[in-house]
Structure formats: structure tokens, C-alpha cells
Design a protein around this motif. Structure first.
Motif, PDB file in Angstrom:
ATOM      1  N   HIS B 260      26.505 -34.435  13.841  1.00  0.00           N
ATOM      2  CA  HIS B 260      26.607 -33.557  14.949  1.00  0.00           C
ATOM      3  C   HIS B 260      25.545 -33.979  16.089  1.00  0.00           C
ATOM      4  O   HIS B 260      26.007 -33.821  17.269  1.00  0.00           O
ATOM      5  N   SER B 261      24.567 -34.744  15.727  1.00  0.00           N
ATOM      6  CA  SER B 261      23.923 -35.168  16.929  1.00  0.00           C
ATOM      7  C   SER B 261      24.430 -36.148  17.624  1.00  0.00           C
ATOM      8  O   SER B 261      24.201 -36.297  18.848  1.00  0.00           O
ATOM      9  N   VAL B 264      26.294 -34.866  20.764  1.00  0.00           N
ATOM     10  CA  VAL B 264      25.320 -34.546  21.820  1.00  0.00           C
ATOM     11  C   VAL B 264      24.956 -35.711  22.736  1.00  0.00           C
ATOM     12  O   VAL B 264      25.070 -35.889  23.807  1.00  0.00           O
ATOM     13  N   ARG B 347      25.614 -25.462  23.727  1.00  0.00           N
ATOM     14  CA  ARG B 347      26.342 -26.025  22.451  1.00  0.00           C
ATOM     15  C   ARG B 347      25.104 -27.075  22.140  1.00  0.00           C
ATOM     16  O   ARG B 347      24.920 -27.192  20.931  1.00  0.00           O
ATOM     17  N   GLU B 348      24.630 -27.706  23.277  1.00  0.00           N
ATOM     18  CA  GLU B 348      23.346 -28.684  22.778  1.00  0.00           C
ATOM     19  C   GLU B 348      22.250 -28.058  21.744  1.00  0.00           C
ATOM     20  O   GLU B 348      21.966 -28.458  20.823  1.00  0.00           O
ATOM     21  N   LEU B 351      23.603 -27.403  18.523  1.00  0.00           N
ATOM     22  CA  LEU B 351      23.421 -28.590  17.624  1.00  0.00           C
ATOM     23  C   LEU B 351      22.301 -29.096  17.088  1.00  0.00           C
ATOM     24  O   LEU B 351      21.906 -29.441  16.286  1.00  0.00           O
ATOM     25  N   ASN B 354      21.262 -26.748  14.338  1.00  0.00           N
ATOM     26  CA  ASN B 354      22.112 -27.217  13.260  1.00  0.00           C
ATOM     27  C   ASN B 354      21.359 -28.564  12.592  1.00  0.00           C
ATOM     28  O   ASN B 354      20.990 -28.575  11.459  1.00  0.00           O
ATOM     29  N   ASN B 355      21.009 -29.267  13.494  1.00  0.00           N
ATOM     30  CA  ASN B 355      20.113 -30.363  12.940  1.00  0.00           C
ATOM     31  C   ASN B 355      18.958 -29.968  12.235  1.00  0.00           C
ATOM     32  O   ASN B 355      18.394 -30.745  11.205  1.00  0.00           O
ATOM     33  N   ALA B 408      29.940 -21.808  16.894  1.00  0.00           N
ATOM     34  CA  ALA B 408      29.781 -23.233  17.549  1.00  0.00           C
ATOM     35  C   ALA B 408      30.915 -23.258  18.544  1.00  0.00           C
ATOM     36  O   ALA B 408      30.735 -23.663  19.691  1.00  0.00           O
TER      37      ALA B 408
END
Lengths: 148, 663
Positions: B260-261, B264, B347-348, B351, B354-355, B408
Motif C-alpha cells: 500500500h505504501s 503512495v 487517500r494518502e 494509506l 493502513n500502514n 478507501a
């Protein structure tokens, strides 16, 4: 849009919060979910609270396995060859369970001399000895290298 | 003779790896194209020689050449052919050979697909790969050589542990290793980028496909392992938070975060240092997993080795790799300038959250797995950390993650409008609440956690469907317009949505099978009926059976016996005479609603048999979910933007020039 410094602040803040949450959860979960291991000799020496969930390991004593009338409950003794403790288990024993085999049981002490197991671990092949059991046997002075 | 060729090929590949680890690195530093080009040739040669070594060992297994100690200890002439082949990696030495083979395959794949990489980056990536290969090849050759001879030659082998003689497990290690080792590419790219001092969107675009490949394979590998535990161990469970399971789960969590990262990093040129760090951490966790499983620190069906020299070797290697790469990171990371700015609600931002959640989860698993080892090493006592710990920690961390996965698709890059997000999620929220209400009604009186899980699953699943509907203008545009919109939607969008649908299946399966499982344990007489959550199990008795390399007993249950679609279940107890080992074979009937699962116990004095009967609702959704997630990875991989370089030839050409002038 925001300045890099401000953004970094958010990132660090978010990271700290998340980490803090994780740490709190871990501490909370550690409080009552750690299960300590004892050998029969250790249990004979130091009395434990009955409600504490523990693991006991050793060999299933030869000639000690008795099936109860209901077909599901089994009584046996676990020994480290110097001390032993009586264990009661209701359920289907693992297929590798047999007399003389190294096992680990998990459950509660009913009294200082009797243990009620809700889990019996005896996986792996017949040469396998749980390391805790091997250690317990070594400490009780009954370890024979030929076992290995 | 063939085995000696294999042995020599293995030694040769070690020397080649030494050259591959040094020459291109020096070449890249000096800007010497010829030295750099050695890397590609060496990577292909290494692949060639390790393949020969692997085929030689496979030959020894297939022909039952018991003059090899490894074959004699782990194979038997009476074993079915599939398990003779799977037996190659069903033991410590062979599995290491498989590991280096996969490492070399990935190295060769970098050469094959990496034609558009800047030469210095490519050279450095291959050199780092070679360093890892040197470590593992010398480990194989010096402490666990599969080609060691045995004298006198035994008449027959010891056989493979019967628990491992199973199709699910035959393919579990290759998939798992494709995942573990696949992350080595992300690691090598990270180290190479740190040495170059440059991380940009192009770098992230090169790393992402490799991470996707590794992640998809690891997902399947873990699912296979869990499926095997479910039907082979006969405890009705599918995940035990056993340290060896955690060993594969930690890289998966970190790898999911990396996946996921990297998005970005690619799309927004942000989170560079973090992505690099995640790449290092993910591979380090893969190595740690190997160490835990292979060193004999943990005893389990995986721990083939209990030779302390091996444990010390892997530990030393782990320290060098982790310590070295983190030191390099500490020196170089401050130079990485971060690019794109974004607001927390974007969105960033999603994410990043999420991370944070995924890495926190990985950290708590790491702690729970290593804590008993530390306590033991310090001599404080012997403890075990079991499922209650992991459940307590995991559910609160995963809940927000799954909620996030539902939102998301709606979040926009850079800055999202919170009110707009609410508006767009309104429809999803209403549908989810309906599902929750229905679930509460159906399961009233049982655990609320179950309803929470089903609600989360519905949230993600409905969120994905609504998003796809909105994207193609379903019910709003005419069908033809919708179709053409669907055709034009990038594959990576489909990939994400399919993977998230997989997550929804996974969450539903995990929730239902843990919250509403029914287990009945009792002694049954022939002809007796047992009711398990509405299913009537009738016991018909037990007969003796004789298999190819085992003997045993087979019980017979039928469920819903009088109807046309009666289900027959045949649980077995087997005994393998070669290994003197009994096993339990559960009988399982799988359906969408759930699994009927029967295990045969022991006979009692009155002619009855003890038995365990389960109904596991939705349990098959767990593995279905994992497969769908991996499928999502594959779809994402097929996006043409991920085909390294293809539409970016001009751009990467520019990058080359820039690098060349830098050097």
C-alpha cells in the motif's frame, strides 16, 4: 495543502497514537493470557493458585492411563521421573498420545495433586520430545542421552 | 554420479554468487559498464547451476538413491511419486535448496524483465541479491548439505512424516518461499536505491510488481498451510497462533503495508523513506521467519533441524542483513526528499493509517512470538503466549483497518472532502446496517463480536460493489456506456477491488467460523443419531482399511440420511508402520453455508466410539477469500502500467541519463 512540518506532526502524532494503542492492548492482553510452564517437581515444591491457567509437561507414566466409564474421560499421571501429578482430560486424545510419550497438558490445578486439562499436546513423531519436557527431565536428573 | 554433479553445481553457484555480489557493485560505483554487465550473466549462470543442483536432488528422490543421507532419512521406496517429489523440500536441506533456487529464479527474472532498469540500479539490485544468495548457499553447503553421502547404504529410507504426506502440504512450501524470497527483490531494490541515494516514482513503479508477486504467493502459501492444519490436524481449527504460523504471518502483514505504501510512493512521490524501511523490514521478517522455523528454536513439525550450528549461522546472517541494512538506512534516509504533500483526510492519509495499523499488528505478533523466547533465554521461566493474547490484540487493530478498506475507494488523492465521503458512503452504510440488523436477528443471544465481524465484512463488500457501480455509471448510463467505462477502468482498480472483496470473504469466514462454531464430543453407538446445529449425524460403524503405506480404521457417518442429498462422511484413523506413527484423517463436507467435520476417536468397552462432530459456518470462505485476494494481486499485476518500462520507455531513458550524469 499543508506545510511539510505540519504534515510531519500529523504523521508522528498518528504513529504515536497507533503505537500507544498497540502497547496498551499488548499490556492488557499480557495480563491474563500468559501461560506458565511447570514440571511435576516444580509443582510439588511450590503451591500455585487454583485459578491460574498453566502448562505441565513430562512423560505419561507407564501403566497410569485409565479410561472412565463415559468413554471420553481419561485419567493419567504425568511424571518427570522423580515427581508426578494426576491429570484428568475429557475429550479425544491426540493420536500420538500413549504411555511413555512426552506430552504437555494445559489447564488448571484442581488441588495440589490433581490437574484438569482442557488441552493435551502430543504432536510430532515418536522421537520428538517437547523441549520443556526434556528440560524438566534434565532438571530432575532423569535425562538419558540415549533418548535423543 | 548425478548427485556429485549437483554438489559441484551448488559449489559453482556459490563462487558465481561471490562474483555477482562484488563486480557489479564496483562497476556501478565506477560507472564501468562492462563490470556492471557481469551481474546479468552471473545471475543467469547462478540460476542455471542451482537448477542443476535441484534437479540432481530431485533425481535422487525419484530414484530412491539411499546412498544420500538426506534421501535415506526422509524418503522411502514405497512412497507415492507425488510425495517422493514433494519430499525434496519436505526436509531441512532440501527446503534450503528450494529457497536458493527460488532466489536465483527471481534474480534471473530481474535480468529478464528488468531490461529497462537504469544499468547502475540493475547492477546493484543483482549484487544485493547475490549477497543474500552467498549467505544461503554457504549455509546450505557448510551446515546442511543435501548431497552428503551415507555409508553403508541402507536398504530403505525412514520415510516422510505422514503428516506431511498430503497434497496441500506438498505445495505449501514452494508458495510460501515464493513469497518470502520474492520480498528479497523489494529488499534489494531498497538497498540499491539507498546506495544510489535516489528514490522516485519510477523506482516505486519497478518495485510494486515484484512486491505484488511476492505478496500474492505468500497469501496462497499461508492459506494452504492453514487449510492443511484444518483438515489434517483434526482439531477443527484453521489457525492456532502457533509461532511457525506467526513466522509467515508477520512478513505478510508488513508486505501488505509495503504494497500500500508503494502506491503512495509511485502516485504521489511521498512516503519514500517509509517505503524503503518497510521493504527492509518485510524481508527481515521473512528471514526471521526462516530463522525461527529452521533453527530449532521453536519445535514443531517444521523444525527439521536441531543442530545448534545452524541456528547460530542463521542468527549471525540475520544480524548482518538487518543491522547492515538498517545502518545504511539511517545514513541515507535523511537525504531522501519527500515530494507530494497531502492533508490527513485523503487517500494518502488513509494509506498511512493502513500502514500504521498493519505495522502495529505485525509488531504485536512479533512481540507475542518472541516474548516466550526472551523469557526463556533470560531464565525467568517458561511461558507460552496463546490465542487469547492475539485475539485481544488483533481484533481492535483490525477493526479500523477493515472500516478503512471500505472507505478507501471513495477517498481522493491529496485532499478528500469529508462531507462528500459521508454522502457517498451513506448508501453503503444503510445497506450495512440492514445486514447487521438481519445478523443480530438471526444470532440473537450469541456473541456480539460475530455481528461486528459480519458488519465489517458487509461494509467492505458493499463498499466495493457500490464503488464499481459508481465508476461505470451502472443504472445511470446506458448499458453500452457502462460497458465501455468498465473496459476503460484500469486493471489496477479492478485488482484493488477484487482483493478487497477477498478481504470481505476472509473477514466473514473468520468471524462466522470462530463465533458460531458448534462442537459435539461424545461416544456414539452404531445406529445412533447426533444432532449438530440442525444437522442429524447417523453413525453406521467402523471398518478396517488397508492403504498403500498405512493401515487403519474408517468410520462412517451419514448426515440427513433419509433425503436424496444425503452426505456421507468417512473419518479415518491411520497407522503408518514405517514411521510407527498414527494420524487422524478428519472427514469434511464443504458447502457455502459451512463445513460438516467429523473426527473418529477411540472405541470404548461397550462397543461405542468416541467422536468429535463439528459444524463450522462459512469456514471455506476463509480460503476462498485468500485466493480472491491473491487473484486481485494477479489482476493488478496485469495492469499495463505495471509492465516495467513498457509505456515509460522514454521516461526511464531520461532517468538513465540523469543517473549517468550523477555518477
Amino acid at each position: 495543502m499543508m506545510a511539510p512540518k505540519r504534515r510531519r506532526l500529523y504523521l508522528v502524532g498518528g504513529g504515536m497514537t497507533s503505537l500507544g494503542l498497540a502497547v496498551c492492548l499488548v499490556i492488557f492482553a499480557f495480563q491474563d493470557n500468559l501461560v506458565f510452564f511447570y514440571s511435576p517437581s516444580e509443582l510439588a515444591k511450590q503451591p500455585l493458585a487454583a485459578e491460574q491457567r498453566i502448562r505441565v509437561g513430562g512423560l505419561v507414566q507407564e501403566g497410569s492411563v485409565v479410561s472412565e466409564g463415559d468413554g471420553l474421560t481419561t485419567r493419567f499421571r504425568i511424571t518427570d521421573l522423580s515427581e508426578s501429578i494426576a491429570v484428568t482430560y475429557t475429550g479425544i486424545l491426540p493420536s500420538l498420545f500413549r504411555e511413555g510419550q512426552g506430552v504437555i497438558v494445559q489447564g488448571y490445578l484442581q488441588s495440589p495433586e490433581s490437574f484438569v486439562a482442557d488441552e493435551v499436546l502430543a504432536k510430532h513423531d515418536e522421537n520428538y520430545m517437547p523441549p520443556e519436557v526434556a528440560e524438566a527431565l534434565k532438571q530432575s536428573g532423569q535425562w538419558k542421552e540415549s533418548r535423543d | 554420479m548425478i548427485s556429485e554433479i549437483g554438489h559441484i553445481a551448488l559449489i559453482l553457484s556459490l563462487t558465481i554468487a561471490l562474483v555477482q555480489g562484488t563486480a557489479p557493485m564496483i562497476g556501478a560505483a565506477r560507472g564501468d559498464g562492462q563490470l556492471m554487465a557481469i551481474g546479468k550473466t552471473a545471475a543467469l549462470l547462478q540460476f542455471f547451476f542451482i537448477s542443476i543442483a535441484f534437479l540432481a536432488l530431485m533425481n535422487a528422490y525419484v530414484t530412491s538413491d539411499f546412498s544420500l543421507a538426506n534421501v535415506a532419512q526422509n524418503s522411502h521406496s514405497a512412497k507415492p511419486m507425488l510425495y517422493k517429489i514433494a519430499g525434496v523440500w519436505g526436509n531441512h536441506e532440501g527446503s534450503l535448496l528450494l529457497w536458493v533456487l527460488i532466489l536465483a529464479t527471481f534474480g534471473a527474472a530481474v535480468v529478464f524483465f528488468g531490461g529497462n532498469l537504469p544499468p547502475t540500479l540493475c547492477a546493484r539490485v543483482l549484487a544485493v541479491q547475490a549477497f543474500i544468495a552467498v549467505g544461503f548457499l554457504s549455509f546450505t553447503l557448510f551446515t546442511s548439505n543435501p548431497f552428503e553421502r551415507l555409508f553403508p547404504v541402507p536398504l530403505d529410507g525412514n520415510g516422510l512424516n505422514p503428516l506431511l504426506q498430503d497434497p496441500g502440504l506438498a505445495f505449501h512450501p514452494p508458495f510460501l518461499y515464493l513469497g518470502y524470497v520474492g520480498f528479497s527483490i523489494a529488499f534489494s531494490f531498497a538497498i540499491a536505491a539507498l546506495i544510489e541515494g535516489r528514490v522516485d516514482a519510477a523506482w516505486a513503479r519497478w518495485v510494486r510488481p515484484w512486491t505484488l508477486v511476492a505478496w500474492s504467493f505468500l497469501t496462497i502459501g499461508i492459506a494452504l498451510g492453514s487449510w492443511w492444519a484444518y483438515y489434517e490436524l483434526g482439531w477443527g481449527g484453521w489457525w492456532f497462533w502457533d509461532p511457525v504460523e506467526n513466522a509467515s504471518f508477520m512478513p505478510w502483514l508488513a508486505g501488505t503495508a509495503l504494497l500500500h505504501s508503494a502506491i503512495v510512493c509511485e502516485k504521489r512521490d511521498a512516503l519514500k523513506a517509509w517505503t524503503i524501511l518497510l521493504a527492509i523490514v518485510t524481508f527481515s521478517l521473512s528471514l526471521l521467519g526462516t530463522f525461527l522455523v529452521r533453527s530449532g528454536v521453536l519445535t514443531s513439525v517444521h523444525a527439521f533441524a536441531t543442530d545448534p550450528a545452524r541456528g547460530v549461522f542463521i542468527l549471525a546472517f540475520l544480524v548482518v542483513v538487518v543491522g547492515g541494512s538498517l545502518a545504511l538506512f539511517a545514513i541515507r534516509a535523511p537525504q531522501l526528499k519527500s515530494g507530494g504533500l497531502f492533508s490527513p483526510v485523503s487517500r494518502e492519509g488513509g494509506l498511512v493509517l493502513n500502514n500504521l495499523l498493519l505495522t502495529s499488528a505485525a509488531a504485536t505478533v512479533l512481540l507475542g512470538t518472541l516474548y516466550p523466547l526472551f523469557v526463556d533465554a533470560l531464565g525467568i521461566g517458561k511461558i507460552s503466549v496463546g490465542p487469547p493474547y492475539f485475539n485481544t490484540v488483533f481484533i481492535p487493530l483490525m477493526t479500523p483497518l477493515v472500516v478503512l478498506a471500505g472507505i478507501a475507494p471513495v477517498l481522493t488523492w491529496k485532499r478528500a472532502d469529508l462531507y462528500g465521503v459521508f454522502l457517498r458512503m451513506k448508501f453503503v452504510a444503510i445497506l450495512t446496517l440492514l445486514v447487521v440488523a438481519w445478523c443480530l436477528y438471526e444470532t440473537w443471544g450469541s456473541t456480539f463480536l460475530g455481528t461486528l465481524g459480519i458488519g465489517l465484512s458487509a461494509w467492505v463488500g458493499i463498499g466495493v460493489l457500490v464503488d464499481m457501480g459508481a465508476r461505470v455509471g451502472l443504472f445511470r448510463d446506458r448499458i453500452r456506456v457502462s460497458l465501455s467505462k468498465a473496459m476503460r477502468t484500469p486493471r489496477s482498480i479492478y485488482g484493488m477491488n477484487v482483493a478487497h472483496i477477498g478481504l470481505a470473504f476472509l473477514v466473514a469466514g473468520i468471524t462466522a467460523s470462530s463465533a458460531w462454531r458448534t462442537e459435539v464430543l461424545r461416544v456414539v453407538q452404531v445406529g445412533e443419531t447426533v444432532s449438530v446445529s440442525g444437522y442429524e449425524f447417523v453413525f453406521h460403524g467402523v471398518e478396517k482399511i488397508q492403504g498403500p503405506n498405512y493401515s487403519g480404521e474408517r468410520g462412517h457417518f451419514s448426515v440427513n440420511g433419509d433425503t436424496r442429498d444425503a452426505i456421507q462422511l468417512f473419518p479415518e484413523n491411520r497407522f503408518y508402520p514405517v514411521q510407527q506413527q498414527p494420524t487422524t484423517e478428519a472427514a469434511i463436507y464443504t458447502s457455502w453455508r459451512g463445513d460438516l467435520y467429523a473426527v473418529l476417536g477411540e472405541p470404548d468397552a461397550q462397543g461405542g466410539w468416541s467422536a468429535r462432530l463439528y459444524f463450522n459456518p462459512l469456514v471455506a470462505w476463509i480460503w476462498l477469500g485468500a485466493l480472491v485476494m491473491a487473484l486481485g494481486g494477479a489482476i493488478s499485476l496485469s495492469d499495463r502500467r505495471h509492465r516495467v518500462g513498457a509505456p515509460h520507455r522514454i521516461m526511464s531513458g531520461k532517468a538513465n541519463n540523469r543517473v549517468a550524469t550523477n555518477v
